[in-house]
Design a protein around this motif. Structure first.
Motif, mmCIF file in Angstrom:
data_model
loop_
_atom_site.group_PDB
_atom_site.id
_atom_site.type_symbol
_atom_site.label_atom_id
_atom_site.label_comp_id
_atom_site.label_asym_id
_atom_site.label_seq_id
_atom_site.Cartn_x
_atom_site.Cartn_y
_atom_site.Cartn_z
ATOM 1 N N THR A 1 0.823 -1.214 0.000
ATOM 2 C CA THR A 1 0.000 0.000 0.000
ATOM 3 C C THR A 1 0.858 1.267 0.000
ATOM 4 O O THR A 1 0.417 2.316 -0.466
ATOM 5 N N GLY A 2 2.104 1.156 0.506
ATOM 6 C CA GLY A 2 3.013 2.304 0.442
ATOM 7 C C GLY A 2 3.282 2.673 -1.011
ATOM 8 O O GLY A 2 3.382 3.864 -1.355
ATOM 9 N N TYR B 1 0.564 4.941 -2.261
ATOM 10 C CA TYR B 1 0.714 6.344 -1.824
ATOM 11 C C TYR B 1 1.871 7.017 -2.550
ATOM 12 O O TYR B 1 1.819 8.211 -2.870
ATOM 13 N N ARG B 2 2.919 6.242 -2.812
ATOM 14 C CA ARG B 2 4.034 6.789 -3.583
ATOM 15 C C ARG B 2 3.582 7.093 -5.024
ATOM 16 O O ARG B 2 3.983 8.106 -5.609
ATOM 17 N N ARG C 1 10.376 5.230 -6.086
ATOM 18 C CA ARG C 1 11.384 5.020 -5.021
ATOM 19 C C ARG C 1 12.369 6.173 -4.960
ATOM 20 O O ARG C 1 13.279 6.178 -4.128
ATOM 21 N N VAL D 1 5.894 12.066 0.142
ATOM 22 C CA VAL D 1 4.790 11.112 0.290
ATOM 23 C C VAL D 1 4.045 11.270 1.623
ATOM 24 O O VAL D 1 2.819 11.078 1.673
ATOM 25 N N SER D 2 4.729 11.678 2.691
ATOM 26 C CA SER D 2 4.015 11.831 3.966
ATOM 27 C C SER D 2 2.980 12.949 3.879
ATOM 28 O O SER D 2 1.865 12.814 4.396
ATOM 29 N N SER E 1 0.061 11.715 1.593
ATOM 30 C CA SER E 1 -0.747 10.635 2.180
ATOM 31 C C SER E 1 -1.498 11.086 3.437
ATOM 32 O O SER E 1 -2.349 10.361 3.938
ATOM 33 N N ARG F 1 -6.536 9.510 1.208
ATOM 34 C CA ARG F 1 -6.685 8.270 1.983
ATOM 35 C C ARG F 1 -8.000 7.566 1.645
ATOM 36 O O ARG F 1 -8.044 6.352 1.518
ATOM 37 N N GLY G 1 1.334 -2.093 5.200
ATOM 38 C CA GLY G 1 1.184 -0.642 5.219
ATOM 39 C C GLY G 1 1.390 -0.038 6.585
ATOM 40 O O GLY G 1 2.269 -0.447 7.349
ATOM 41 N N ARG G 2 0.561 0.965 6.888
ATOM 42 C CA ARG G 2 0.673 1.664 8.172
ATOM 43 C C ARG G 2 -0.636 1.593 8.956
ATOM 44 O O ARG G 2 -0.650 1.690 10.167
ATOM 45 N N ASP G 3 -1.764 1.492 8.223
ATOM 46 C CA ASP G 3 -3.090 1.591 8.850
ATOM 47 C C ASP G 3 -3.989 0.440 8.408
ATOM 48 O O ASP G 3 -5.208 0.559 8.421
ATOM 49 N N ARG H 1 10.031 10.945 8.904
ATOM 50 C CA ARG H 1 8.876 10.427 8.147
ATOM 51 C C ARG H 1 7.933 9.656 9.087
ATOM 52 O O ARG H 1 6.710 9.807 9.014
ATOM 53 N N ASP I 1 4.048 10.381 9.798
ATOM 54 C CA ASP I 1 3.044 9.340 9.530
ATOM 55 C C ASP I 1 2.272 8.972 10.798
ATOM 56 O O ASP I 1 1.104 8.573 10.735
ATOM 57 N N ARG J 1 -0.275 12.278 11.971
ATOM 58 C CA ARG J 1 -1.337 12.860 11.134
ATOM 59 C C ARG J 1 -2.703 12.498 11.715
ATOM 60 O O ARG J 1 -2.847 11.494 12.432
#
Ligand code: DC
Length: 226
Positions: A37-38, A41-42, A93, A101-102, A105, A111, A133-135, A180, A184, A187
């Motif tokens: 998923t990153g 967002y990238r 990348r 990206v932060s 996103s 989102r 991912g993160r979430d 970063r 992340d 937010r």
């Protein structure tokens, strides 16, 4: 639940914890799909930069959030990502995208859009999917069968990341990672966070192979339980 029901695995954590390598290997070993998923967002960040959208202006990002068409391949052996038909696996990348990206996103419209995409990809996985991912465990797939939260010390994470970036300065890499992660995690909309029911795995002193084995065992236990 029958054992033929697709298994949904959410793997969250900050960068440099071995999330991508672990998620790909676990999916490949268990015959599951894989979603980074990153990378999505990238990809949307790459599109904003390429189309001259001011990434410091959340309202400009919000207004454009619905425009790019982002397609993610889900084969763990050859993850692919395209934006409006362009292969962006390399460009996403690059440092310019990584540094923006932060901000992109963090915009709620971004989102919402990307979360919908992620849910529809997960829902169509026939045998199941590993989503990193993160979430993912907190927001995207709160009903995932297994949630893993990977952690590691900032030193270990920076060392791994500078190795991947072929000898980048360790101190600068550590600073950039910490910055970063802070963005992340702080937010408002679905920050980087461990779900209450996630299994936390500290990878600081583990080899990649050990982390993979640990997660494969956890998935197999879940499958055996149901
Ligand atoms: O995993 P990565 O470093 O490629 O992720 C890039 C950025 O995307 C990360 O800094 C935060 C954001 N991201 C996010 O907000 N939510 C996700 N589920 C995955 C990534």
């Amino acid at each position: 639940m029958e054992s033929s029901t697709p298994v949904i695995v959410a793997i969250d954590g900050p960068s440099g914890t071995g999330k991508s390598s672990t998620s790909k290997a676990v999916a490949a070993q268990l015959g599951l799909s894989y979603l980074d998923t990153g990378a999505q967002y990238r990809a949307i960040t790459w599109w904003m930069v390429t189309n001259g959208i001011d990434t410091a202006d959340p309202s400009a990002i919000a207004a454009a959030a619905g425009k790019p068409e982002i397609l993610s391949g889900t084969d763990p052996e050859k993850p692919a990502i395209t934006v409006d038909g362009f292969d962006v696996a390399g460009p996403i990348r690059e440092q310019d995208v990584t540094s923006k990206v932060s901000a992109v996103s963090a915009v709620p419209e971004v989102r919402t859009r990307i979360t919908e995409l992620q849910r529809s990809i997960a829902a169509s996985a026939v045998t199941g999917i590993v989503v990193e991912g993160r979430d993912i465990g907190t927001t995207v797939l709160p009903d995932a069968d297994l949630k893993i939260f990977l952690t590691a010390s900032p030193e270990a994470r920076a060392a791994r990341r500078s190795g991947e970036l072929k000898g980048a300065d360790l101190h600068a890499t550590r600073e950039a990672l910490v910055k970063r992660d802070a963005a992340d995690s702080s937010r408002k909309t679905s920050p980087l966070a461990k779900a209450d029911d996630a299994v936390e795995v500290d990878t600081t002193d583990l080899t990649l192979q050990q982390v993979i084995e640990c997660v494969v065992t956890l998935v197999e236990e879940k499958r055996a339980d149901r």
